[in-house]
Scaffold this motif. Structure first.
Motif, PDB file in Angstrom:
ATOM      1  N   GLY A 126       0.820  -1.212   0.000  1.00 25.12           N
ATOM      2  CA  GLY A 126       0.000   0.000   0.000  1.00 25.12           C
ATOM      3  C   GLY A 126       0.847   1.252   0.000  1.00 25.12           C
ATOM      4  O   GLY A 126       0.530   2.236  -0.680  1.00 25.12           O
ATOM      5  N   LYS A 127       1.944   1.224   0.752  1.00 24.64           N
ATOM      6  CA  LYS A 127       2.859   2.362   0.788  1.00 24.64           C
ATOM      7  C   LYS A 127       3.515   2.574  -0.573  1.00 24.64           C
ATOM      8  O   LYS A 127       3.606   3.713  -1.070  1.00 24.64           O
ATOM      9  N   ILE A 128       3.943   1.471  -1.198  1.00 25.66           N
ATOM     10  CA  ILE A 128       4.570   1.562  -2.524  1.00 25.66           C
ATOM     11  C   ILE A 128       3.573   2.100  -3.545  1.00 25.66           C
ATOM     12  O   ILE A 128       3.908   2.956  -4.389  1.00 25.66           O
ATOM     13  N   ALA A 129       2.333   1.614  -3.488  1.00 21.64           N
ATOM     14  CA  ALA A 129       1.317   2.052  -4.445  1.00 21.64           C
ATOM     15  C   ALA A 129       1.025   3.538  -4.297  1.00 21.64           C
ATOM     16  O   ALA A 129       0.918   4.279  -5.293  1.00 21.64           O
ATOM     17  N   ALA A 130       0.888   4.011  -3.059  1.00 19.66           N
ATOM     18  CA  ALA A 130       0.593   5.425  -2.843  1.00 19.66           C
ATOM     19  C   ALA A 130       1.767   6.305  -3.280  1.00 19.66           C
ATOM     20  O   ALA A 130       1.567   7.402  -3.837  1.00 19.66           O
ATOM     21  N   THR A 131       2.972   5.837  -3.049  1.00 21.32           N
ATOM     22  CA  THR A 131       4.157   6.577  -3.495  1.00 21.32           C
ATOM     23  C   THR A 131       4.179   6.672  -5.015  1.00 21.32           C
ATOM     24  O   THR A 131       4.471   7.739  -5.592  1.00 21.32           O
ATOM     25  N   GLU A 132       3.878   5.561  -5.687  1.00 16.85           N
ATOM     26  CA  GLU A 132       3.810   5.549  -7.145  1.00 16.85           C
ATOM     27  C   GLU A 132       2.728   6.508  -7.637  1.00 16.85           C
ATOM     28  O   GLU A 132       2.918   7.239  -8.628  1.00 16.85           O
ATOM     29  N   LEU A 133       1.596   6.516  -6.945  1.00 16.14           N
ATOM     30  CA  LEU A 133       0.495   7.412  -7.316  1.00 16.14           C
ATOM     31  C   LEU A 133       0.939   8.867  -7.251  1.00 16.14           C
ATOM     32  O   LEU A 133       0.671   9.665  -8.177  1.00 16.14           O
ATOM     33  N   LEU A 134       1.638   9.222  -6.194  1.00 15.64           N
ATOM     34  CA  LEU A 134       2.119  10.596  -6.055  1.00 15.64           C
ATOM     35  C   LEU A 134       3.148  10.926  -7.145  1.00 15.64           C
ATOM     36  O   LEU A 134       3.163  12.042  -7.679  1.00 15.64           O
ATOM     37  N   ASN A 135       3.973   9.964  -7.498  1.00 12.99           N
ATOM     38  CA  ASN A 135       4.981  10.197  -8.533  1.00 12.99           C
ATOM     39  C   ASN A 135       4.362  10.392  -9.919  1.00 12.99           C
ATOM     40  O   ASN A 135       4.970  11.003 -10.795  1.00 12.99           O
ATOM     41  N   ARG A 136       3.155   9.867 -10.109  1.00 13.55           N
ATOM     42  CA  ARG A 136       2.493  10.023 -11.410  1.00 13.55           C
ATOM     43  C   ARG A 136       1.931  11.435 -11.623  1.00 13.55           C
ATOM     44  O   ARG A 136       1.520  11.776 -12.728  1.00 13.55           O
ATOM     45  N   LYS A 137       1.887  12.231 -10.572  1.00 11.48           N
ATOM     46  CA  LYS A 137       1.445  13.633 -10.660  1.00 11.48           C
ATOM     47  C   LYS A 137       0.022  13.767 -11.215  1.00 11.48           C
ATOM     48  O   LYS A 137      -0.278  14.697 -11.972  1.00 11.48           O
ATOM     49  N   VAL A 138      -0.834  12.814 -10.869  1.00 11.74           N
ATOM     50  CA  VAL A 138      -2.226  12.901 -11.304  1.00 11.74           C
ATOM     51  C   VAL A 138      -3.058  13.497 -10.174  1.00 11.74           C
ATOM     52  O   VAL A 138      -2.701  13.412  -8.996  1.00 11.74           O
ATOM     53  N   VAL A 139      -4.175  14.115 -10.545  1.00 12.23           N
ATOM     54  CA  VAL A 139      -5.060  14.719  -9.552  1.00 12.23           C
ATOM     55  C   VAL A 139      -5.943  13.638  -8.939  1.00 12.23           C
ATOM     56  O   VAL A 139      -6.540  12.831  -9.654  1.00 12.23           O
ATOM     57  N   PHE A 140      -6.023  13.617  -7.613  1.00  9.98           N
ATOM     58  CA  PHE A 140      -6.952  12.709  -6.935  1.00  9.98           C
ATOM     59  C   PHE A 140      -7.288  13.300  -5.567  1.00  9.98           C
ATOM     60  O   PHE A 140      -6.491  14.020  -4.955  1.00  9.98           O
ATOM     61  N   SER A 141      -8.495  13.016  -5.100  1.00  8.22           N
ATOM     62  CA  SER A 141      -8.900  13.509  -3.783  1.00  8.22           C
ATOM     63  C   SER A 141      -9.209  12.384  -2.814  1.00  8.22           C
ATOM     64  O   SER A 141      -9.489  12.628  -1.641  1.00  8.22           O
ATOM     65  N   ALA A 142      -9.179  11.130  -3.301  1.00  7.73           N
ATOM     66  CA  ALA A 142      -9.474   9.989  -2.435  1.00  7.73           C
ATOM     67  C   ALA A 142      -8.745   8.755  -2.946  1.00  7.73           C
ATOM     68  O   ALA A 142      -8.463   8.625  -4.143  1.00  7.73           O
ATOM     69  N   ILE A 143      -8.439   7.863  -2.005  1.00  9.62           N
ATOM     70  CA  ILE A 143      -7.860   6.562  -2.327  1.00  9.62           C
ATOM     71  C   ILE A 143      -8.756   5.484  -1.732  1.00  9.62           C
ATOM     72  O   ILE A 143      -9.135   5.566  -0.553  1.00  9.62           O
ATOM     73  N   VAL A 144      -9.087   4.499  -2.552  1.00  2.70           N
ATOM     74  CA  VAL A 144      -9.760   3.300  -2.058  1.00  2.70           C
ATOM     75  C   VAL A 144      -8.726   2.175  -2.098  1.00  2.70           C
ATOM     76  O   VAL A 144      -8.199   1.846  -3.165  1.00  2.70           O
ATOM     77  N   ALA A 145      -8.429   1.598  -0.942  1.00  3.67           N
ATOM     78  CA  ALA A 145      -7.492   0.479  -0.865  1.00  3.67           C
ATOM     79  C   ALA A 145      -8.284  -0.802  -0.648  1.00  3.67           C
ATOM     80  O   ALA A 145      -9.256  -0.827   0.110  1.00  3.67           O
ATOM     81  N   SER A 146      -7.847  -1.884  -1.291  1.00  2.00           N
ATOM     82  CA  SER A 146      -8.623  -3.128  -1.258  1.00  2.00           C
ATOM     83  C   SER A 146      -8.613  -3.837   0.086  1.00  2.00           C
ATOM     84  O   SER A 146      -9.356  -4.800   0.274  1.00  2.00           O
ATOM     85  N   ASN A 147      -7.764  -3.411   1.004  1.00  8.07           N
ATOM     86  CA  ASN A 147      -7.903  -3.878   2.393  1.00  8.07           C
ATOM     87  C   ASN A 147      -7.293  -2.857   3.340  1.00  8.07           C
ATOM     88  O   ASN A 147      -6.620  -1.902   2.926  1.00  8.07           O
ATOM     89  N   ASP A 148      -7.542  -3.040   4.639  1.00  5.85           N
ATOM     90  CA  ASP A 148      -7.093  -2.066   5.639  1.00  5.85           C
ATOM     91  C   ASP A 148      -5.576  -1.992   5.726  1.00  5.85           C
ATOM     92  O   ASP A 148      -5.013  -0.909   5.938  1.00  5.85           O
ATOM     93  N   ASP A 149      -4.903  -3.117   5.599  1.00 11.40           N
ATOM     94  CA  ASP A 149      -3.435  -3.110   5.681  1.00 11.40           C
ATOM     95  C   ASP A 149      -2.833  -2.189   4.625  1.00 11.40           C
ATOM     96  O   ASP A 149      -1.926  -1.389   4.914  1.00 11.40           O
ATOM     97  N   MET A 150      -3.318  -2.296   3.397  1.00  8.38           N
ATOM     98  CA  MET A 150      -2.779  -1.429   2.339  1.00  8.38           C
ATOM     99  C   MET A 150      -3.166   0.023   2.570  1.00  8.38           C
ATOM    100  O   MET A 150      -2.398   0.937   2.235  1.00  8.38           O
ATOM    101  N   ALA A 151      -4.343   0.270   3.144  1.00  6.88           N
ATOM    102  CA  ALA A 151      -4.754   1.640   3.452  1.00  6.88           C
ATOM    103  C   ALA A 151      -3.798   2.271   4.454  1.00  6.88           C
ATOM    104  O   ALA A 151      -3.421   3.448   4.328  1.00  6.88           O
ATOM    105  N   MET A 152      -3.387   1.499   5.455  1.00  2.00           N
ATOM    106  CA  MET A 152      -2.459   2.027   6.457  1.00  2.00           C
ATOM    107  C   MET A 152      -1.104   2.317   5.831  1.00  2.00           C
ATOM    108  O   MET A 152      -0.454   3.334   6.154  1.00  2.00           O
TER     109      MET A 152
END
Length: 339
Positions: A227-253
């Motif tokens: 989840g941490k790696i995915a969110a970091t990748e998301l930020l590196n893509r420089k796309v606009v977003f206001s919410a993240i849905v993670a497929s489980n709580d562990d990845m959300a944390m």
């Protein structure tokens, strides 16, 4: 060592009578039953479980097969706790078998439980496909119920949460909170649960006429690190977003950790929604908005099906079990909220 014959002689009954009392047959008089049980206690007799299972064709044990990829996480702890608790209430022992790392090893683990003479088996597969399980069921003489899968040919032997509908409604609710640019962190590619949650996310976007942006969909594998790696990748893509849905709580944390490292506030800057409602979700800061997966109800339904099958009853397919959205602090109003 005290034998059944020793008990019979002391109690003044036949060995067959002692056997009937210990097997729970109700056609032994209360007086004889009480005398036998008192003698059993006095002499410290312990029945030979293996011999008794051969005689009665029942071992008073329930088998549980899970792949070891589930072991390292709170969801497995909750699943095991519920199965163990409810199995104990049925007066049975729980025998756990490790499905390890592939479909063949899962099949071998199921066979191990059958060879151990378990009365019935609960299977939580990761690698066996629906087609594999549908092909396996007719070859098994003992009752078997599959958790978290929908079977095509034998739906009565499956108990499953409605991951698709739960995700569709949760994402739709998030859209109602004013979010449209919603990122999604997937579960493992070979996970039926992960596939259902992704499908629910995509259907919610379609329902609300929001175009799918592939840059907002990230790979994950259920762990906080992914989840941490995915969110970091998301930020590196420089796309606009206001919410993240993670497929489980562990990845959300894990995602929350990555956002915090970049000075991004949850939920002030980005909202976060996830699934499972693990015990620590309500204690996380901010407390996670998450979909509660009814593990207890799933296990209870599975054991009910098994009990009915052991009693010789025909069983029917059960409806999918719905979860519940737990609205907490990790979701705020989005930029499109209209009140």
């Amino acid at each position: 060592m005290v034998t059944m014959l020793d008990v019979a002689k002391r109690a003044g009954v036949s060995k067959a009578t002692v056997s009937r009392v210990l097997a729970g047959h109700n056609y032994v008089s209360k007086t004889v039953r009480d005398r036998v049980m008192s003698t059993v206690e006095e002499m410290g007799y312990r029945p030979n479980v293996h011999a008794r299972s051969l005689a009665t064709n029942r071992s008073d044990s329930i088998g549980l097969m899970v792949p070891n990829t589930l072991y390292n996480g709170p969801f497995f702890s909750e699943l095991l706790f519920q199965v163990a608790t409810l199995t104990e209430q049925l007066g049975s022992q729980l025998i756990l078998a490790d499905g390890k790392h592939n479909a063949e090893q899962e099949r071998e683990a199921i066979q191990f439980l059958l060879d151990t003479r378990c009365d019935a088996v609960i299977v939580y597969p990761r690698y066996l496909s629906v087609e594999d399980i549908d092909a396996l069921l007719p070859t098994i003489s003992k009752p078997l119920v599959v958790l978290n899968r929908r079977l095509q040919h034998y739906p009565q032997y499956a108990v499953c949460a409605d991951h698709y509908s739960d995700t569709f409604e949760a994402v739709s609710w998030l859209i109602g909170q004013g979010h449209r640019e919603i990122a999604f962190i997937k579960g493992m590619e070979n996970s039926a649960t992960g596939q259902s949650r992704l499908a629910g996310y995509l259907s919610a976007l379609e329902k609300h006429q929001i175009a799918v942006n592939d840059a907002l969909i990230l790979a994950g594998c259920w762990t906080p690190e992914s989840g941490k790696i995915a969110a970091t990748e998301l930020l590196n893509r420089k796309v606009v977003f206001s919410a993240i849905v993670a497929s489980n709580d562990d990845m959300a944390m894990g995602a929350a950790n990555a956002l915090h490292a970049q000075g991004i506030n949850v939920p002030g800057d980005v909202s976060l929604l996830s699934f499972d409602n693990i015990p620590v979700a309500s204690y996380f800061i901010p407390a996670l908005t998450t979909v509660h997966v009814p593990v207890n109800e799933m296990v209870a339904s599975a054991l009910m099906q098994l009990t009915n099958m052991l009693d010789g009853q025909d069983v029917e397919a059960l409806p999918l079990i719905r979860g519940k959205l737990m609205q907490r602090e990790s979701v705020g109003k989005g930029p499109y909220y209209s009140g």
